[in-house]
Scaffold this motif. Structure first.
Motif, short mmCIF file in Angstrom:
data_model
loop_
_atom_site.label_atom_id
_atom_site.label_comp_id
_atom_site.label_asym_id
_atom_site.label_seq_id
_atom_site.Cartn_x
_atom_site.Cartn_y
_atom_site.Cartn_z
N ARG A 228 1.74 5.93 -3.69
CA ARG A 228 2.23 5.16 -4.83
C ARG A 228 1.34 3.94 -5.03
NH1 ARG A 228 7.99 5.72 -5.89
NH2 ARG A 228 8.11 3.50 -6.27
N PRO A 229 0.99 3.60 -6.28
CA PRO A 229 0.16 2.43 -6.51
C PRO A 229 0.82 1.14 -6.04
CG PRO A 229 0.31 3.82 -8.47
CD PRO A 229 1.33 4.31 -7.50
N ASN A 230 0.04 0.23 -5.48
CA ASN A 230 0.51 -1.10 -5.13
C ASN A 230 -0.59 -2.09 -5.46
OD1 ASN A 230 -1.25 -1.53 -2.73
ND2 ASN A 230 -0.05 0.16 -1.89
N PRO A 231 -0.30 -3.39 -5.47
CA PRO A 231 -1.32 -4.36 -5.88
C PRO A 231 -2.62 -4.28 -5.09
CG PRO A 231 0.84 -5.40 -5.81
CD PRO A 231 1.02 -4.03 -5.23
N GLN A 232 -2.54 -3.98 -3.78
CA GLN A 232 -3.75 -3.93 -2.97
C GLN A 232 -4.65 -2.75 -3.37
OE1 GLN A 232 -0.62 -4.43 -1.55
NE2 GLN A 232 -1.06 -6.64 -1.48
N THR A 233 -4.03 -1.57 -3.56
CA THR A 233 -4.86 -0.42 -3.92
C THR A 233 -5.45 -0.57 -5.32
OG1 THR A 233 -2.88 0.78 -4.70
CG2 THR A 233 -3.58 1.16 -2.44
N VAL A 234 -4.68 -1.15 -6.26
CA VAL A 234 -5.22 -1.38 -7.60
C VAL A 234 -6.39 -2.35 -7.53
CG1 VAL A 234 -4.73 -2.26 -9.91
CG2 VAL A 234 -3.02 -0.89 -8.72
N THR A 239 -12.22 -3.37 -8.20
CA THR A 239 -13.35 -4.17 -7.72
C THR A 239 -14.41 -3.32 -7.03
OG1 THR A 239 -12.26 -4.67 -5.60
CG2 THR A 239 -11.91 -6.21 -7.42
N ALA A 240 -14.21 -2.00 -6.96
CA ALA A 240 -15.23 -1.13 -6.38
C ALA A 240 -16.43 -1.08 -7.31
CB ALA A 240 -14.66 0.27 -6.18
N PRO A 241 -17.65 -1.22 -6.79
CA PRO A 241 -18.84 -1.24 -7.66
C PRO A 241 -19.04 0.06 -8.43
CG PRO A 241 -19.47 -1.14 -5.33
CD PRO A 241 -18.01 -1.42 -5.37
N ARG A 242 -18.41 1.14 -8.00
CA ARG A 242 -18.58 2.41 -8.72
C ARG A 242 -18.06 2.33 -10.14
NH1 ARG A 242 -14.02 3.99 -5.45
NH2 ARG A 242 -15.39 4.89 -3.88
N VAL A 243 -17.12 1.39 -10.44
CA VAL A 243 -16.55 1.33 -11.80
C VAL A 243 -17.60 0.97 -12.84
CG1 VAL A 243 -14.23 0.77 -10.95
CG2 VAL A 243 -15.78 -1.08 -11.62
N LEU A 288 -11.77 -8.46 -2.04
CA LEU A 288 -12.78 -7.69 -2.74
C LEU A 288 -13.17 -6.43 -1.98
CD1 LEU A 288 -15.15 -10.51 -4.01
CD2 LEU A 288 -13.47 -9.23 -5.31
N TYR A 289 -13.42 -5.38 -2.73
CA TYR A 289 -13.89 -4.12 -2.16
C TYR A 289 -15.17 -4.35 -1.35
CZ TYR A 289 -15.76 0.65 -2.07
OH TYR A 289 -16.28 1.85 -1.69
N MET A 290 -16.09 -5.12 -1.87
CA MET A 290 -17.38 -5.31 -1.19
C MET A 290 -17.24 -6.05 0.13
SD MET A 290 -19.61 -3.74 -2.88
CE MET A 290 -21.05 -4.39 -2.06
#
Length: 444
Positions: A228-234, A239-243, A288-290
């Motif tokens: 289930r989506p949550n704030p951390q996963t969103v 913030t993943a550079p792949r976007v 941040l993802y990075m």
């Protein structure tokens, strides 16, 4: 003279079977650990032993020190205790290979200390019995540890080099598909990619990730692994550079050696690089993802740990409108009440948000289950454990280990509105080895 090992009615030494795999099969059927236990049973019988208890860590690695292995910890606790709760005495361990039990020096030391906590124990391997009390037995175990460490380093280096080479070629990750792309990991998913784009715009405009997560839950959106989506996963997704099409490896943005600019991957981007930079600027570094890397914990300068004794054990038992129960882990948090300074709550972003319970009530109910007094109980812990727990001498982490060795988790039933009394029946235990406990009760 040391006493001889316990033997069963058939003259066999009772041993524990341990099985572990680093990854489950793609079907998720736990076939690997089942096969290990089957081999362990045959090996035990071939050497005058019989398996009386099984301990299984499926899809759990043993190379890194931050990987939890609940069954391994349970095995060590039972070895120190001298018996499993319902299986009786344990005088040895059988495994298909040493590296199933340990791949790190710390785990080797812990295992040998637990195995030799009582006299006349045996270790059963494919090649026969090993005496863990002798110098030869220790050297043989240490040699297998050295080989496992060297193999783990070599394998880790090969995997890292393989991922780096793929990254430098601009190829996508080989893990399950990222949210927003189709199975080819290059073509945008029409619905998911639009959700990601809107979430980025919402955040840049000052919106919160909680709002996005709740909206995705309401739309029936789930992650690529079914969560289930949550704030951390969103946050990690947007913030993943792949976007924006950039390629990263192990939390580092890769640079094209020819252009000296960020390496662009071979997949369709959701937003331009300027928007990715803008949305990353709205978060602190620890989010941040990075700074985290894929599937890594937050970086806060210290290892995160539970604050309350029952953290990670309590799950929401509220019934859902579409049927079934919520089942979401309930987090602990402070409250303004003197009687109940903290509560366990089902958060609305991740769960149904309709169940909360007093923290002290939960822990009092757990204590009653562990130490039922003079009446009948599912388990009967040794008296020294009860005394240390109830006198306050037992440390926080040791209490959690005791809980983990007896219970799988607790289901929390919703309370009644207006009720001010504590209802211990709201805490419903799910026992470890429930099938064996039930069989023992029926036999009694």
């Amino acid at each position: 003279m040391d006493p001889m090992p316990h033997v069963t009615e058939g003259g066999l030494i009772p041993v524990a079977s341990y099985a572990r795999t680093s990854q489950d099969t793609r079907h998720g059927d736990a076939r690997g650990v089942r096969n290990q236990h089957r081999i362990n049973e045959r090996t035990a019988l071939d050497h005058g032993c019989v398996v009386v208890a099984t301990y299984t860590d499926n899809a759990r690695g043993a190379t890194k020190d931050d990987r939890e292995r609940p069954a391994f910890d349970h095995l060590l606790a039972d070895l120190h205790r001298g018996h499993a709760f319902t299986a009786g005495p344990i005088d040895g361990v059988v495994a298909v290979a040493d590296d199933r039990l340990y791949r790190r020096p710390d785990d080797f030391i812990r295992f040998m200390a637990a195995l030799t906590a009582h006299p006349r124990r045996v270790y059963v391997g494919r090649d026969g019995l090993r005496d863990p009390y002798t110098k030869a037995g220790l050297l043989e175990g240490a040699a297998s540890l050295e080989g496992a460490v060297a193999e783990g380093r070599m394998r880790s280096r090969r995997v890292q080099d393989w991922h780096w080479s793929r990254a430098m070629d601009g190829l996508p990750h080989s893990a399950p598909r990222p949210f927003g792309w189709l199975e080819d990991r290059q073509t945008l998913h029409a619905v998911e990619s639009e959700l990601v784009r809107k979430a980025i715009e919402h955040r840049i405009a000052g919106g919160s990730m909680g709002e996005v997560a709740r909206e995705w839950v309401a739309l029936g959106v789930s992650g690529t692994r079914g969560g289930r989506p949550n704030p951390q996963t969103v946050t990690q997704i947007i913030t993943a550079p792949r976007v924006c099409g950039f390629r990263a490896n192990r939390g580092v943005l890769l640079i094209d050696p020819e252009t000296d600019r960020p390496l662009v991957g071979a997949w369709q981007a959701i937003v331009p690089p300027e928007q990715w930079v803008a949305v990353c600027a709205t978060f602190s570094a620890g989010s941040l993802y990075m700074h985290r890397g894929p599937l890594s914990p937050r970086l806060t300068g210290r290892k995160a740990g539970p604050k309350y004794v029952a953290s990670g054990f309590v799950r929401c038992g509220a019934e859902l409108a579409e049927g079934g129960v919520c089942g979401q882990l309930m987090g602990g948090g402070k409250s303004g009440s003197r009687k109940s300074p903290y509560n366990y709550v089902c958060a609305s972003g991740r769960g149904c948000g309709r169940c909360a319970i007093s923290g002290p009530l939960v822990e009092e109910a757990i204590e009653r289950l562990l130490f039922p007094g003079e009446g009948p109980g599912r388990v009967r812990l040794p008296e020294p454990i009860r005394q240390r727990w109830q006198s306050g001498e037992m440390a926080f982490e040791e209490k959690r280990r005791v809980i983990s060795s007896v219970f799988d988790h607790f289901v929390i039933k919703p309370g009644r509105k207006g009720s001010t009394s504590w209802d211990h029946s709201r805490v419903v235990p799910v026992w470890k080895w429930a099938d064996r406990i039930k069989a023992a009760e029926l036999a009694a």
